[in-house]
Design a protein around this motif. Structure first.
Motif, mmCIF file in Angstrom:
data_model
loop_
_atom_site.group_PDB
_atom_site.id
_atom_site.type_symbol
_atom_site.label_atom_id
_atom_site.label_comp_id
_atom_site.label_asym_id
_atom_site.label_seq_id
_atom_site.Cartn_x
_atom_site.Cartn_y
_atom_site.Cartn_z
ATOM 1 N N ALA A 120 -17.747 10.191 -4.481
ATOM 2 C CA ALA A 120 -17.064 9.215 -5.326
ATOM 3 C C ALA A 120 -17.124 7.862 -4.641
ATOM 4 O O ALA A 120 -17.306 7.771 -3.412
ATOM 5 C CB ALA A 120 -15.618 9.628 -5.572
ATOM 6 N N ASP A 121 -16.997 6.801 -5.427
ATOM 7 C CA ASP A 121 -16.936 5.437 -4.894
ATOM 8 C C ASP A 121 -15.500 4.956 -4.755
ATOM 9 O O ASP A 121 -15.209 4.082 -3.938
ATOM 10 C CB ASP A 121 -17.687 4.479 -5.828
ATOM 11 N N ILE A 122 -14.619 5.519 -5.584
ATOM 12 C CA ILE A 122 -13.220 5.096 -5.634
ATOM 13 C C ILE A 122 -12.346 6.338 -5.729
ATOM 14 O O ILE A 122 -12.664 7.272 -6.473
ATOM 15 C CB ILE A 122 -12.936 4.210 -6.869
ATOM 16 N N ALA A 123 -11.249 6.347 -4.999
ATOM 17 C CA ALA A 123 -10.238 7.401 -5.137
ATOM 18 C C ALA A 123 -8.959 6.780 -5.665
ATOM 19 O O ALA A 123 -8.562 5.690 -5.245
ATOM 20 C CB ALA A 123 -9.981 8.090 -3.796
ATOM 21 N N ALA A 124 -8.309 7.459 -6.614
ATOM 22 C CA ALA A 124 -7.029 7.033 -7.165
ATOM 23 C C ALA A 124 -5.965 7.978 -6.612
ATOM 24 O O ALA A 124 -6.054 9.189 -6.821
ATOM 25 C CB ALA A 124 -7.054 7.076 -8.693
ATOM 26 N N MET A 125 -4.959 7.448 -5.917
ATOM 27 C CA MET A 125 -4.062 8.356 -5.209
ATOM 28 C C MET A 125 -2.636 7.823 -5.088
ATOM 29 O O MET A 125 -2.390 6.618 -5.122
ATOM 30 C CB MET A 125 -4.617 8.672 -3.819
ATOM 31 N N HIS A 126 -1.711 8.787 -4.922
ATOM 32 C CA HIS A 126 -0.295 8.479 -4.659
ATOM 33 C C HIS A 126 0.285 9.654 -3.891
ATOM 34 O O HIS A 126 1.091 10.419 -4.393
ATOM 35 C CB HIS A 126 0.485 8.205 -5.955
ATOM 36 N N LEU A 127 -0.130 9.782 -2.635
ATOM 37 C CA LEU A 127 0.273 10.921 -1.800
ATOM 38 C C LEU A 127 1.354 10.498 -0.807
ATOM 39 O O LEU A 127 1.144 9.597 0.016
ATOM 40 C CB LEU A 127 -0.927 11.468 -1.030
ATOM 41 N N LEU A 128 2.490 11.172 -0.861
ATOM 42 C CA LEU A 128 3.582 10.905 0.068
ATOM 43 C C LEU A 128 3.435 11.783 1.305
ATOM 44 O O LEU A 128 3.347 13.009 1.210
ATOM 45 C CB LEU A 128 4.929 11.188 -0.600
ATOM 46 N N ASP A 129 3.408 11.155 2.479
ATOM 47 C CA ASP A 129 3.396 11.890 3.737
ATOM 48 C C ASP A 129 4.839 12.252 4.088
ATOM 49 O O ASP A 129 5.654 11.359 4.332
ATOM 50 C CB ASP A 129 2.782 11.025 4.839
ATOM 51 N N PRO A 130 5.182 13.542 4.107
ATOM 52 C CA PRO A 130 6.577 13.930 4.339
ATOM 53 C C PRO A 130 7.119 13.465 5.686
ATOM 54 O O PRO A 130 8.311 13.161 5.799
ATOM 55 C CB PRO A 130 6.535 15.469 4.272
ATOM 56 N N ALA A 131 6.265 13.405 6.708
ATOM 57 C CA ALA A 131 6.736 13.042 8.047
ATOM 58 C C ALA A 131 7.132 11.566 8.132
ATOM 59 O O ALA A 131 8.217 11.229 8.608
ATOM 60 C CB ALA A 131 5.662 13.360 9.083
ATOM 61 N N SER A 132 6.246 10.678 7.665
ATOM 62 C CA SER A 132 6.499 9.242 7.778
ATOM 63 C C SER A 132 7.168 8.656 6.551
ATOM 64 O O SER A 132 7.635 7.517 6.589
ATOM 65 C CB SER A 132 5.178 8.514 8.030
ATOM 66 N N GLN A 133 7.176 9.425 5.422
ATOM 67 C CA GLN A 133 7.671 8.926 4.133
ATOM 68 C C GLN A 133 6.887 7.695 3.675
ATOM 69 O O GLN A 133 7.394 6.845 2.953
ATOM 70 C CB GLN A 133 9.164 8.603 4.202
ATOM 71 N N GLU A 134 5.614 7.627 4.087
ATOM 72 C CA GLU A 134 4.724 6.535 3.699
ATOM 73 C C GLU A 134 3.674 7.076 2.740
ATOM 74 O O GLU A 134 3.215 8.214 2.877
ATOM 75 C CB GLU A 134 4.038 5.941 4.939
ATOM 76 N N TYR A 135 3.290 6.243 1.778
ATOM 77 C CA TYR A 135 2.298 6.660 0.796
ATOM 78 C C TYR A 135 0.879 6.329 1.257
ATOM 79 O O TYR A 135 0.614 5.249 1.786
ATOM 80 C CB TYR A 135 2.558 5.986 -0.562
ATOM 81 N N ASN A 136 -0.004 7.297 1.081
ATOM 82 C CA ASN A 136 -1.464 7.140 1.095
ATOM 83 C C ASN A 136 -2.096 6.859 2.456
ATOM 84 O O ASN A 136 -3.048 7.537 2.862
ATOM 85 C CB ASN A 136 -1.899 6.063 0.092
ATOM 86 N N LEU A 137 -1.633 5.841 3.180
ATOM 87 C CA LEU A 137 -2.321 5.424 4.398
ATOM 88 C C LEU A 137 -2.391 6.510 5.476
ATOM 89 O O LEU A 137 -3.436 6.630 6.137
ATOM 90 C CB LEU A 137 -1.679 4.159 4.971
ATOM 91 N N PRO A 138 -1.351 7.329 5.688
ATOM 92 C CA PRO A 138 -1.491 8.388 6.693
ATOM 93 C C PRO A 138 -2.648 9.345 6.388
ATOM 94 O O PRO A 138 -3.352 9.785 7.309
ATOM 95 C CB PRO A 138 -0.133 9.110 6.631
ATOM 96 N N PHE A 139 -2.869 9.660 5.132
ATOM 97 C CA PHE A 139 -3.963 10.561 4.751
ATOM 98 C C PHE A 139 -5.318 9.871 4.921
ATOM 99 O O PHE A 139 -6.281 10.485 5.378
ATOM 100 C CB PHE A 139 -3.786 11.015 3.300
ATOM 101 N N ILE A 140 -5.377 8.603 4.558
ATOM 102 C CA ILE A 140 -6.624 7.843 4.689
ATOM 103 C C ILE A 140 -7.024 7.731 6.148
ATOM 104 O O ILE A 140 -8.193 7.927 6.518
ATOM 105 C CB ILE A 140 -6.456 6.443 4.054
ATOM 106 N N ASN A 141 -6.056 7.449 7.014
ATOM 107 C CA ASN A 141 -6.352 7.296 8.441
ATOM 108 C C ASN A 141 -6.798 8.589 9.095
ATOM 109 O O ASN A 141 -7.523 8.573 10.106
ATOM 110 C CB ASN A 141 -5.124 6.737 9.171
ATOM 111 N N GLN A 142 -6.378 9.715 8.553
ATOM 112 C CA GLN A 142 -6.800 11.005 9.104
ATOM 113 C C GLN A 142 -8.271 11.302 8.806
ATOM 114 O O GLN A 142 -8.930 12.005 9.554
ATOM 115 C CB GLN A 142 -5.929 12.125 8.549
ATOM 116 N N LEU A 143 -8.771 10.772 7.692
ATOM 117 C CA LEU A 143 -10.110 11.127 7.231
ATOM 118 C C LEU A 143 -11.180 10.100 7.588
ATOM 119 O O LEU A 143 -12.306 10.469 7.931
ATOM 120 C CB LEU A 143 -10.107 11.320 5.709
ATOM 121 N N PHE A 144 -10.861 8.817 7.486
ATOM 122 C CA PHE A 144 -11.902 7.793 7.569
ATOM 123 C C PHE A 144 -11.832 7.056 8.902
ATOM 124 O O PHE A 144 -10.813 6.458 9.250
ATOM 125 C CB PHE A 144 -11.752 6.804 6.410
#
Length: 315
Positions: A120-144
């Motif tokens: 994909a070229d674009i991902a549409a997301m709204h994922l809450l990280d339970p540990a930090s209570q922050e959306y999206n960026l914790p998941f992005i930083n784990q992968l990219f």
């Protein structure tokens, strides 16, 4: 921003062709389709566009020794969470930019994984990280790590309980989901809504096993809300705009961040640059309507970037 879509079987009946021909048209890129889960759907506007292309006047023959240039179609692959604003973006980029966005609505987590695998070229997301209570960026930083990534804010959305008009079952909080007289309808695993729900259940000490209907899943907000509308469930967890679309009541629980993640490559750089500029334009902002449950004050804001030294996003 109401979506009217057809199955391949319904499209085959409209054109009086076989279902296999419809799939072949989709495969060749002549008919644009999107997926909801593992189901293929074709929008009404796309059917009308295809009809027009079939009756367009024939071109004049090219002069001898020359070949008529075919118009170049630009395709962007979007994967991730379903949202009414994303549906609207798909339509507007086609009408305004001549760019065809091919959406696959498979949930935030799977959409991000498709971006990671360069599917994909674009991902549409709204994922809450339970540990930090922050959306999206914790998941992005784990992968990219080695990829060039930009994260653009699309909107903030209200999530909460969708119930019948007048809230006849008196739903007030997550503890009510475990009542014996309550039928629940859930979103699929990997969706941002499911992440948020499970986080709230865990915080409240509520076991999914005690919720009647927790295992019953739908793939979009509208299909989830439709269960409440037709009385096959008493409550769903979803966005305010889905409740508004069907004239249902809504009990707010949380505000979430809905973002678009761009993965820049040499092949898609120009295309994504045009799309990002369009999202940041007044033209796109003014095209939006029916925004109950959305806050678009940060629409188009680049909130995060990973840029490799030899590359530039050119946004």
């Amino acid at each position: 921003m109401e979506l009217k879509a057809y199955t391949p079987d319904e499209v085959a009946k409209i054109f009086q062709i076989s279902k296999h021909t419809v799939y072949e048209l989709i495969k060749r890129g002549e008919l644009q389709a999107f997926k909801v889960g593992n189901k293929m759907r074709i929008e009404h506007e796309e059917i009308e566009r295809y009809k027009e292309s079939m009756i367009a006047p024939a071109r004049k023959p090219a002069a001898q020794g020359t070949q008529a240039a075919e118009p170049k179609q630009i395709h962007a692959r979007l994967a991730g969470s379903h949202d009414f604003l994303v549906e609207h973006l798909v339509k507007e980029t086609s009408a305004t930019l001549g760019m065809q966005i091919q959406p696959t609505y498979i949930g935030s987590l799977e959409g991000l994984m498709m971006l990671y695998r360069n599917q994909a070229d674009i991902a549409a997301m709204h994922l809450l990280d339970p540990a930090s209570q922050e959306y999206n960026l914790p998941f992005i930083n784990q992968l990219f790590v080695y990829e060039t990534i930009s994260v653009m804010r699309l909107a903030s959305r209200e999530q909460g309980f969708i119930v019948a008009k007048g809230n006849p079952k008196g739903i007030r909080g997550f503890e009510d989901l475990a009542r014996k007289d309550i039928r629940f309808i859930n979103r699929q695993k990997g969706s941002g809504t499911r992440f948020l729900l499970d986080s709230k259940l865990l915080a409240g000490g509520i076991s999914p096993a005690d919720i009647n209907g927790y295992e019953n899943e739908e793939w979009t907000h509208l299909s989830t809300a439709s269960h409440i509308s037709r009385g096959s469930a008493d409550v769903a967890f979803g966005i305010r705009s889905a409740a508004s679309h069907l004239g249902l009541d809504f009990i707010p629980v949380a505000k979430e961040q809905f973002d678009l993640v761009f993965r820049w490559t040499d092949d898609n750089r120009e295309m994504l640059g045009k799309l990002a500029s369009f999202l940041q334009s007044e033209e796109f902002k003014q095209s939006l309507s029916d925004l109950e449950g959305y806050d678009i004050s940060e629409l188009g804001t680049m909130i995060y970037e990973i840029t490799q030294p030899e590359e530039s996003t050119n946004v």
